[in-house]
Design an enzyme around this catalytic site. Structure first.
Site, PDB file in Angstrom:
ATOM      1  N   CYS A   1       0.841  -1.205   0.000  1.00  0.00           N
ATOM      2  CA  CYS A   1       0.000   0.000   0.000  1.00  0.00           C
ATOM      3  C   CYS A   1       0.877   1.257   0.000  1.00  0.00           C
ATOM      4  O   CYS A   1       1.432   1.610  -1.025  1.00  0.00           O
ATOM      5  CB  CYS A   1      -0.989  -0.046   1.163  1.00  0.00           C
ATOM      6  SG  CYS A   1      -2.435   0.988   0.844  1.00  0.00           S
TER       7      CYS A   1
ATOM      8  N   HIS B   1      -3.588  -4.778   0.443  1.00  0.00           N
ATOM      9  CA  HIS B   1      -2.896  -5.347   1.616  1.00  0.00           C
ATOM     10  C   HIS B   1      -2.975  -6.873   1.569  1.00  0.00           C
ATOM     11  O   HIS B   1      -3.909  -7.452   2.147  1.00  0.00           O
ATOM     12  CB  HIS B   1      -3.556  -4.850   2.908  1.00  0.00           C
ATOM     13  CG  HIS B   1      -3.326  -3.411   3.198  1.00  0.00           C
ATOM     14  ND1 HIS B   1      -2.222  -2.962   3.886  1.00  0.00           N
ATOM     15  CD2 HIS B   1      -4.050  -2.309   2.892  1.00  0.00           C
ATOM     16  CE1 HIS B   1      -2.279  -1.646   4.002  1.00  0.00           C
ATOM     17  NE2 HIS B   1      -3.385  -1.223   3.400  1.00  0.00           N
TER      18      HIS B   1
ATOM     19  N   GLU C   1      -1.386  -8.945   3.184  1.00  0.00           N
ATOM     20  CA  GLU C   1      -1.180  -9.552   4.508  1.00  0.00           C
ATOM     21  C   GLU C   1      -2.497  -9.943   5.173  1.00  0.00           C
ATOM     22  O   GLU C   1      -2.538 -10.844   6.003  1.00  0.00           O
ATOM     23  CB  GLU C   1      -0.368  -8.612   5.419  1.00  0.00           C
ATOM     24  CG  GLU C   1      -1.063  -7.328   5.874  1.00  0.00           C
ATOM     25  CD  GLU C   1      -0.885  -6.147   4.911  1.00  0.00           C
ATOM     26  OE1 GLU C   1      -0.614  -6.394   3.715  1.00  0.00           O
ATOM     27  OE2 GLU C   1      -1.035  -4.996   5.363  1.00  0.00           O
TER      28      GLU C   1
HETATM   29  N1  GLN Z   1      -1.798   6.786   2.905  1.00  0.00           N
HETATM   30  C1  GLN Z   1      -1.934   6.019   1.707  1.00  0.00           C
HETATM   31  C2  GLN Z   1      -3.303   6.172   1.074  1.00  0.00           C
HETATM   32  O1  GLN Z   1      -4.217   6.614   1.719  1.00  0.00           O
HETATM   33  C3  GLN Z   1      -1.635   4.556   1.966  1.00  0.00           C
HETATM   34  C4  GLN Z   1      -2.655   3.883   2.834  1.00  0.00           C
HETATM   35  C5  GLN Z   1      -2.186   2.556   3.395  1.00  0.00           C
HETATM   36  O2  GLN Z   1      -1.007   2.243   3.374  1.00  0.00           O
HETATM   37  N2  GLN Z   1      -3.108   1.776   3.917  1.00  0.00           N
HETATM   38  O3  GLN Z   1      -3.494   5.846  -0.070  1.00  0.00           O
END
Ligand code: GLN
Length: 535
Positions: free
Chosen positions: A381, A507, A509
């Site tokens: 992410c 994600h 994970e």
């Molecule tokens: N801050 C970034 C976004 O909002 C990444 C978010 C995250 O890593 N969950 O896109």
């Protein structure tokens, strides 16, 4: 009709109710029972979405996009079940529903009270879980500690449920602390008090789990049995361990599943599934090991990246390898320092998810180091977004490229706010959340990992790769290996000219399980092992 198991906690928070719930779920699933789990958090937050992960641990995202407590991650990993938004209840969510009903006039002029209106709302949600999933057993964990100001409505609700569904169809499990003094003497008094508090609420626990650093002596068991009204065999030892995956086996050895089944009048079957024990055996006796650096703004000591840690461990299981983690605080990384020393003995570098500008430049420097030195890299992410920024700056020569989240004035916003996010002002529950499909390109590392063209992964973000820069980045060698089916969002990026440098906008994970390690984590660990062997 579903049988109900309720798990409460005594003496201290963080005593292991979540792992107990997850472990019991595993033991029942091993015997072929259909199980669902619910976590109740007595906070006024509507969900965990706006909670500080340093204070409260990771925010776990379900497939239907609920932002929940990390315990749901434990439940999913141990049981293999995909939970949903109904598996997470907070005080905030039940109060707001009761207030909404009051405004609609649903209560027909009645005085709206904690009992019966709030307790009915709580019970209604637990019953609904049974109806929606035709589960044979529903395990509900009440967060917090018995005696807290916040828990009584929930404790009252479960007391009433035992009356409604029948005491024989209900099992109360209390997880409590046995404290051992520095002189080695173990004390059961705090546990006795907490059981007494539970009894004042009208609940007699059926099974007690004694969380302890020392084995429970016979005399202690007899004393608790006599004073707290529990049969001795229903006092289970929950000995400290550094391998949580071992806990279902420890409980099984003490006959816990058998006791639970007997009390609930379920069919007493032997375990038919022994995969879990085989997996723990692999964890205990790895054939090799690797070391992964996690470069983030939160470091060891919190559960901020719990699912990431677990998924790395699963990647290790798939490669019969131990995975050790080196935590690197990205704020301490500055350009031109001795990176060889910082990253000595490292097989791979991972940058996890996150929000806000703090620590970002350190992450980008670490990514450059992985890039230039051909060290396997995995970005999750935010980690993927930083990987794209690094590539834009150092390969595509886009000076001061950045995400508009970290630098609204950047000349090259290679990461930018998603179109549908631009008019959102509330922070809670407004991100792109939950499961979305992604189409993979052939002959990429992602395709090699998944071995299929379409995948489903969980998301939690507002920003994404800016489509205006797609062509330029691609022509410089950034492979956009995963796209949304309509082509509008980049979901995975890879550096083509690198042994394994992959970043996912989702994600992965959250979907990794010890019995089914996630393919990207499996391949990342494999690349790390190869890198270490080749060095
Ligand atoms: N801050 C970034 C976004 O909002 C990444 C978010 C995250 O890593 N969950 O896109």
């Amino acid at each position: 009709m579903a049988r109900h198991i309720f798990v409460t906690g005594g003496v201290i928070s963080g005593i292991g109710k979540g792992i107990t719930t997850a472990s019991l779920g595993r033991l029942l699933i091993n015997r072929g029972f259909k199980v669902m789990a619910i976590k109740i958090d007595p906070y006024l937050n509507l969900d965990a979405g706006t909670m500080n992960p340093f204070e409260h641990g990771e925010v776990f995202v379900t497939r239907d996009g609920a932002e929940t407590d990390l315990d749901l991650g434990n439940y999913e990993r141990f049981t293999g079940i995909d939970l949903n938004q109904n598996s997470y209840i907070t005080s905030g969510s039940v109060y707001s529903e009761v207030i909404a009903k009051e405004r609609r006039g649903d209560y027909l002029g009645k005085t709206v009270q904690l009992i019966p209106h709030l307790t009915d709302e709580i019970k209604g949600r637990i019953y609904q879980m049974g109806r929606d999933n035709d589960a044979e057993v529903i395990i509900t964990e009440i967060g917090g500690t018995i005696g807290d100001f916040e828990t009584p409505p929930f404790v009252e609700a479960i007391r009433q449920m035992a009356v409604e569904v029948g005491r024989e169809n209900t099992l109360f499990i209390h997880v409590s602390l046995i404290y051992t003094l520095p002189n080695g003497e173990s004390k059961s008094k705090p546990t006795q008090h907490s059981i007494r508090t539970l009894q004042e609420y009208g609940i007699q626990p059926d099974l007690l789990i004694c969380r302890t650093s020392h084995p429970i002596e016979e005399g202690m068991r007899k004393k608790i049995s006599l004073l707290c009204g529990l049969q001795e065999e229903y006092i289970v030892e929950g000995l400290d361990t550094n391998l949580v995956d071992e806990i279902p086996l420890n409980f099984e050895r003490q006959g816990m599943a058998h006791l639970v089944i007997k009390k609930l009048g379920l069919e007493d079957r032997p375990p038919i599934n022994t995969e879990w024990a085989g997996m723990v055996e692999k964890l205990r006796r790895p054939k090799q090991s690797t070391r992964i650096a996690i470069v983030g703004k939160y470091v060891k000591g919190s559960d901020t990246y719990l699912s990431v840690q677990e998924a790395l461990k699963h990647g290790g299981i798939a490669n019969e390898s131990a995975v050790n983690i080196k935590w690197i605080d990205s704020e301490t990384l500055i350009d031109n320092q001795n990176f060889a020393e910082q990253f000595q003995g490292i097989g791979g570098i991972l940058v996890p998810g996150g929000f806000g500008v703090r620590g970002i430049e350190g992450m980008i420097i670490a990514i450059r180091y992985a890039h230039e030195n051909y060290i396997p890299f995995f970005g999750l992410c935010l980690g993927m977004q930083c990987m794209v920024i690094e590539f834009a700056r150092n390969v595509a020569n886009l000076k001061n490229a950045n995400s508009s989240e970290f630098d609204p004035e950047t000349p090259h916003p290679v990461i930018d706010l998603m179109l549908d996010q631009q008019d959102k002002s509330n922070l809670g529950g407004t991100m792109r959340l939950g499961l979305y499909p992604c189409v993979l390109k052939m002959n990429t590392k992602s395709y090699a990992a998944y071995g299929q063209p379409i995948i489903l992964e969980r998301h939690r973000h507002r920003y994404e790769l800016n489509n205006r820069y797609r062509d330029q980045l691609e022509s410089e060698g950034l492979c956009l290996s995963g796209l949304s089916p309509d082509d509008s969002l980049v979901e995975i990026a890879e550096v083509a000219d690198h042994p394994w440098m992959v970043g996912s906008q989702f994600h992965p994970e959250f979907q990794s399980k010890p019995l089914v390690p996630h393919p990207l984590f499996r391949d990342f660990i494999q690349a790390a092992l190869q890198y270490q062997q080749g060095r």
